[in-house]
Design a protein around this motif. Structure first.
Motif, short mmCIF file in Angstrom:
data_model
loop_
_atom_site.label_atom_id
_atom_site.label_comp_id
_atom_site.label_asym_id
_atom_site.label_seq_id
_atom_site.Cartn_x
_atom_site.Cartn_y
_atom_site.Cartn_z
N GLY A 40 0.81 -1.21 0.00
CA GLY A 40 0.00 0.00 0.00
C GLY A 40 0.84 1.26 0.00
N GLU A 41 2.09 1.15 0.44
CA GLU A 41 2.98 2.31 0.46
C GLU A 41 3.45 2.62 -0.96
OE1 GLU A 41 7.14 3.81 2.65
OE2 GLU A 41 6.34 1.80 3.01
N SER A 42 3.81 3.87 -1.20
CA SER A 42 4.43 4.25 -2.46
C SER A 42 5.62 3.35 -2.71
CB SER A 42 4.88 5.71 -2.40
OG SER A 42 5.72 6.02 -3.49
N LYS A 43 5.69 2.76 -3.91
CA LYS A 43 6.75 1.78 -4.18
C LYS A 43 8.14 2.41 -4.15
CE LYS A 43 4.05 -1.68 -4.28
NZ LYS A 43 3.01 -1.02 -3.49
N ILE A 44 8.28 3.64 -4.63
CA ILE A 44 9.60 4.27 -4.59
C ILE A 44 10.04 4.45 -3.15
CG2 ILE A 44 8.63 6.60 -4.76
CD1 ILE A 44 12.04 5.39 -6.13
N SER A 45 9.12 4.71 -2.24
CA SER A 45 9.46 4.84 -0.82
C SER A 45 9.97 3.52 -0.26
CB SER A 45 8.25 5.32 -0.02
OG SER A 45 7.86 6.61 -0.41
N VAL A 46 9.32 2.42 -0.68
CA VAL A 46 9.76 1.10 -0.24
C VAL A 46 11.19 0.83 -0.70
CG1 VAL A 46 9.35 -1.38 -0.47
CG2 VAL A 46 7.41 0.17 -0.21
N PHE A 47 11.47 1.16 -1.95
CA PHE A 47 12.81 0.89 -2.48
C PHE A 47 13.86 1.82 -1.87
CE2 PHE A 47 10.33 -0.94 -6.13
CZ PHE A 47 10.65 -2.25 -5.83
N ARG A 48 13.46 3.03 -1.51
CA ARG A 48 14.42 3.91 -0.80
C ARG A 48 14.81 3.29 0.53
NH1 ARG A 48 10.83 8.94 -2.49
NH2 ARG A 48 11.98 9.66 -4.34
N HIS A 49 13.85 2.70 1.20
CA HIS A 49 14.14 2.06 2.48
C HIS A 49 15.06 0.85 2.28
CE1 HIS A 49 13.44 0.44 6.55
NE2 HIS A 49 13.38 -0.74 5.95
N LEU A 50 14.79 0.06 1.26
CA LEU A 50 15.53 -1.19 1.07
C LEU A 50 16.93 -0.97 0.53
CD1 LEU A 50 12.78 -3.52 -0.44
CD2 LEU A 50 13.67 -3.53 1.90
N PHE A 51 17.08 0.01 -0.38
CA PHE A 51 18.35 0.12 -1.09
C PHE A 51 19.13 1.38 -0.78
CE2 PHE A 51 15.68 -2.64 -3.85
CZ PHE A 51 16.42 -3.81 -3.67
N GLY A 52 18.59 2.22 0.09
CA GLY A 52 19.38 3.35 0.57
C GLY A 52 19.43 4.53 -0.37
N ASP A 53 20.43 4.58 -1.23
CA ASP A 53 20.63 5.78 -2.03
C ASP A 53 19.59 5.91 -3.13
OD1 ASP A 53 21.96 4.97 -4.85
OD2 ASP A 53 22.70 3.62 -3.28
N GLU A 54 19.39 7.14 -3.56
CA GLU A 54 18.32 7.46 -4.50
C GLU A 54 18.51 6.78 -5.86
OE1 GLU A 54 14.67 9.40 -5.48
OE2 GLU A 54 15.69 8.99 -3.58
N GLU A 55 19.74 6.72 -6.33
CA GLU A 55 19.97 6.14 -7.66
C GLU A 55 19.57 4.66 -7.68
OE1 GLU A 55 21.81 3.85 -10.72
OE2 GLU A 55 22.51 3.78 -8.63
N ARG A 56 19.96 3.91 -6.67
CA ARG A 56 19.62 2.49 -6.60
C ARG A 56 18.11 2.31 -6.41
NH1 ARG A 56 23.15 -1.47 -5.43
NH2 ARG A 56 21.95 -2.33 -3.70
N ALA A 57 17.50 3.15 -5.61
CA ALA A 57 16.06 3.06 -5.40
C ALA A 57 15.31 3.30 -6.70
CB ALA A 57 15.62 4.06 -4.34
N ARG A 58 15.76 4.27 -7.46
CA ARG A 58 15.09 4.57 -8.74
C ARG A 58 15.29 3.45 -9.76
NH1 ARG A 58 12.48 9.10 -9.05
NH2 ARG A 58 12.87 10.76 -7.53
N ARG A 59 16.47 2.86 -9.76
CA ARG A 59 16.71 1.71 -10.65
C ARG A 59 15.75 0.57 -10.31
NH1 ARG A 59 22.52 -0.28 -9.98
NH2 ARG A 59 21.65 -2.10 -11.05
N ALA A 60 15.63 0.29 -9.02
CA ALA A 60 14.74 -0.78 -8.58
C ALA A 60 13.29 -0.45 -8.93
CB ALA A 60 14.87 -0.99 -7.08
N ASN A 61 12.89 0.79 -8.72
CA ASN A 61 11.52 1.19 -8.99
C ASN A 61 11.19 1.10 -10.47
OD1 ASN A 61 9.01 2.33 -7.76
ND2 ASN A 61 9.42 3.94 -9.26
N THR A 62 12.13 1.53 -11.31
CA THR A 62 11.90 1.46 -12.77
C THR A 62 11.74 0.02 -13.22
OG1 THR A 62 13.13 3.51 -13.17
CG2 THR A 62 12.90 1.98 -15.02
N THR A 63 12.60 -0.87 -12.70
CA THR A 63 12.50 -2.28 -13.05
C THR A 63 11.19 -2.87 -12.55
OG1 THR A 63 14.91 -2.51 -12.90
CG2 THR A 63 13.61 -4.54 -12.84
N PHE A 64 10.80 -2.52 -11.33
CA PHE A 64 9.54 -3.00 -10.76
C PHE A 64 8.37 -2.57 -11.64
CE2 PHE A 64 5.69 -2.17 -8.39
CZ PHE A 64 5.50 -3.34 -7.67
N GLU A 65 8.30 -1.30 -11.99
CA GLU A 65 7.17 -0.79 -12.77
C GLU A 65 7.10 -1.47 -14.15
OE1 GLU A 65 4.90 1.04 -11.51
OE2 GLU A 65 5.82 2.04 -9.79
N LYS A 66 8.26 -1.68 -14.77
CA LYS A 66 8.28 -2.36 -16.07
C LYS A 66 7.81 -3.80 -15.94
CE LYS A 66 11.92 0.35 -18.36
NZ LYS A 66 13.30 0.33 -18.91
#
Length: 235
Positions: free
Chosen positions: A61-87
């Motif tokens: 239910g949480e914003s997915k980018i927020s979840v990935f920020r928590h899991l992967f720390g830095d913004e670049e890695r979180a955005r990479r994870a989020n882009t892959t997730f959305e695709k």
């Protein structure tokens, strides 16, 4: 000062979650997460993967980018994870692996027919939300759909999307005339924080009674299809 306790019949605006509440996706979030985790070098079956998956489940239910920020720390890695997730999630949607929760469309239509305004919200990005709406033929089902970016970017459990729906639609005079319905504790918490008069958890998705009640749910329903009866006092 006199206060009036709202009743279900007072509800003018209904804010509904999508995946798990009005949309059955059969665990596609976890499948898409596996792709995102692999992109960041988290191997399936590893202890780290299990730990991350547990967090994903707990924060449904949480914003997915927020979840990935928590899991992967830095913004670049979180955005990479989020882009892959959305695709990955979008590809699964394109394969026809989602469907409406039984009675969901009829519920929305019945609520609208009773003079209430319905808004659909999600923790996904807009591109994914639109893919789901397109796949289900729901583009014109409601007057407004919201994702975290439409309400400042924070998403749930913050109250922002609920309050954005309240402000944009002008369907209710007071937040106590708003109902918030979702399948996760974060959906419930966002409704409570917004001051919604009715906050219901539904048992068709990620969480259940054990999570809903501590989060502050006023009601727990088997399905969103039970909502019209609750609002008319028939339940």
């Amino acid at each position: 000062m006199n206060t009036v306790t709202p009743t279900p019949g007072d509800i003018r605006l209904v804010v509904l979650d999508m995946a798990g509440t009005t949309v059955a996706d059969g665990g596609l979030v976890e499948r898409a997460f596996a792709a995102a985790a692999a992109e960041l070098g988290v191997e399936p079956g590893s202890a780290r993967h299990a730990e991350h998956l547990a967090h994903v489940r707990a924060t449904m239910g949480e914003s997915k980018i927020s979840v990935f920020r928590h899991l992967f720390g830095d913004e670049e890695r979180a955005r990479r994870a989020n882009t892959t997730f959305e695709k990955a999630y979008g590809a699964l949607v394109d394969e026809g692996l989602i469907a409406p929760v039984p009675g969901a469309r009829e519920t929305v239509e019945e609520l609208a027919g009773s003079g209430r305004t319905v808004v659909l919200t999600t923790g996904f990005a807009r591109v994914t939300q639109d893919a789901i709406l397109d796949a289900l033929g729901w583009q014109d089902l409601v007057p407004l759909t919201l994702c975290p970016a439409d309400a400042g970017g924070r998403g749930r459990p913050f109250p922002d999307m609920v309050l954005e729906a309240f402000l944009r639609t002008k369907a209710a005079e007071d937040v106590t005339q708003v109902a918030v319905v979702g399948d996760t504790s974060y959906d419930v918490l966002s409704g409570v924080r917004a001051g919604a008069g009715l906050v219901a958890g539904v048992r068709t998705g990620a969480h259940g009674d054990a999570e809903f009640r501590p989060a502050g749910a006023t009601h727990v329903l088997d399905s969103v299809a039970d909502l019209p009866a609750l609002l008319t006092g028939a339940r």
